[in-house]
Design an enzyme around this catalytic site. Structure first.
Site, PDB file in Angstrom:
ATOM      1  N   LYS A  94      48.776   9.278  28.381  1.00  0.00           N
ATOM      2  CA  LYS A  94      48.367   7.891  28.645  1.00  0.00           C
ATOM      3  C   LYS A  94      49.522   6.897  28.590  1.00  0.00           C
ATOM      4  O   LYS A  94      49.470   5.843  29.233  1.00  0.00           O
ATOM      5  CB  LYS A  94      47.277   7.484  27.654  1.00  0.00           C
ATOM      6  N   GLU A 116      40.109  -0.507  28.025  1.00  0.00           N
ATOM      7  CA  GLU A 116      38.980   0.283  27.544  1.00  0.00           C
ATOM      8  C   GLU A 116      39.532   1.589  26.997  1.00  0.00           C
ATOM      9  O   GLU A 116      40.632   2.009  27.372  1.00  0.00           O
ATOM     10  CB  GLU A 116      37.996   0.560  28.680  1.00  0.00           C
ATOM     11  N   SER A 383      47.190  17.762  28.189  1.00  0.00           N
ATOM     12  CA  SER A 383      47.246  16.305  28.316  1.00  0.00           C
ATOM     13  C   SER A 383      47.374  15.562  27.000  1.00  0.00           C
ATOM     14  O   SER A 383      47.790  14.405  26.980  1.00  0.00           O
ATOM     15  CB  SER A 383      46.001  15.802  29.060  1.00  0.00           C
TER      16      SER A 383
END
Length: 401
Positions: A94, A116, A383
């Site tokens: 991210k 969010e 991830s």
């Protein structure tokens, strides 16, 4: 005429029939401003130079492409490589997108950033970037996710962010996005909405994909160095789709590379307690974009379930929907029980604790490896790391912490 991935989306923000802008009229000028600013930044050598400097010196790129030797031996088939996004700063992929959009917000003169988050990793990445760049940060998070991801909530607060629990609807990621959009509509002059996935209205699916595609660019170069050829399969978990589009995109024109997204089957696709929109959904509109969506016969959005908060979302990015229809990517679904098996296997055989989101991909990659010959190569996008999920995993395994 064949459409090349580099030509997508079109001028209206569509990937085939998917994407677009389905938003209140008041947001259209804001989205136009955002698109113009992004397209200018994409061509600005100084912007790209600053972003790359932060990705390398601050976020820890490039992340390794790691040969999972013991896991490969245990599977007895194809060679498994892990793209180690869990080793990036903040513990997940991210940060790549958060840095890109954070610099864009700074360029646009927006000092207040909202976001969010589901599993909390995008929230932590956004809070981190805001701390680094000196911006105010508000993160919307479903109340259910606040409870199951309490560690990430604490991390966001330590980084100076305000975390606002959302108590409406299913109290998960879908509802957090609803509240963030309401905030943005009210405060468009001063606020930048730092979207975390390849969902939402144009230009977000394009923009997030571009910022995350560094994953696939690195992986492509690394596997050529390590093996002298491209992989046979690229596997990634798929919720909204930021990590899967990030690794898929640079391989899209390599037709011999099979792209496989792994969705959350939750308690089973035969139930209504899953989050597999590409496997079980139909085209519909959510959060400003036309894409595959879990909905009832009247078009109402269905509730979802996944053991992983980050995949607990009833839709998916429009570009992934397009590649499903064209057959360029295929999608499977892994349930909660199988996810825990994948989680434990990577812990025990490689000494790596994955995020529950990533564990979906681990399970499918290992299952695939057992079915494929030893000469084939699988790259799996790891991830994120699993620190945040210890409470959930312990509860699922009946262990007290």
């Amino acid at each position: 005429m064949d459409i090349r991935p580099a030509d997508l989306p079109d001028a209206r923000g569509y990937f085939g029939r998917y994407g677009g802008r389905f938003v209140p009229e008041g947001l259209v000028p804001c989205l136009d401003e955002l698109e113009d600013a992004y397209r200018a930044a994409r061509k600005d050598e100084n912007f790209q130079k600053v972003l790359m400097h932060l990705l390398t010196s601050y976020a820890g790129r490039p992340t390794p492409l790691y040969f999972a030797e013991r896991l490969t031996e245990r599977c007895g088939g194809a060679r498994i490589y892990l793209k180690r996004e869990d080793l990036a700063h903040t513990g997940a992929h991210k940060i790549n997108n958060a840095l890109g959009q954070g610099l864009l917000a700074q360029r646009m003169g927006k000092r207040r950033v909202i976001a969010e988050t589901g599993a909390g990793q995008h929230g932590v990445a956004t809070a981190t970037v805001c701390a680094k760049l000196g911006m105010d940060c508000v993160v919307y998070m479903g109340e259910e996710d606040v409870h199951r991801q309490s560690l990430n909530v604490f991390r966001m607060k330590l980084l100076g962010a305000e975390v606002r629990p959302v108590t409406s609807g299913t109290r998960t990621l879908k509802d957090a996005i609803n509240e963030a959009i309401r905030d943005w509509v009210t405060n468009v002059e001063t606020t930048f909405y730092l979207f975390g996935s390849v969902v939402g209205p144009h230009p977000y699916p394009m923009m997030v994909r571009d910022f995350q595609s560094i994953i696939g660019r690195e992986a492509r170069e690394q596997i050529l160095q390590l093996e002298g050829r491209l992989p046979d399969h690229v596997v990634a978990c798929t919720g909204g789709g930021s990590n899967s589009m990030g690794i898929f995109y640079p391989f899209l024109e390599d037709q011999d590379v099979r792209l496989i997204g792994v969705e959350a089957a939750g308690r089973g696709l035969e139930t209504v307690e899953h989050a597999a929109s590409l496997s079980s959904g139909q085209p519909g509109v959510l959060h400003g974009s036309l894409s595959y969506l879990l909905q009832d016969q009247w078009g109402q959005v269905l509730g979802t379930h996944s053991i992983s908060a980050g995949l607990d979302y009833p839709s998916v990015g429009p570009e992934l929907s397009y590649y499903k229809d064209t057959g360029r990517a295929s999608f499977v679904a892994v349930d909660d029980r199988q996810t825990l098996e994948g989680f434990e296997s990577l812990c025990k055989w490689e000494g790596i604790i994955p995020a529950l989101e990533s564990a979906h991909a681990v399970y499918h990659a290992t299952s695939l490896a057992t079915q494929r010959p030893a000469g084939e190569i699988i790259i799996m996008n790891l991830s994120g790391r699993g620190d945040k999920d210890m409470g959930t995993v312990a509860g699922a395994l009946g262990v007290s912490l």
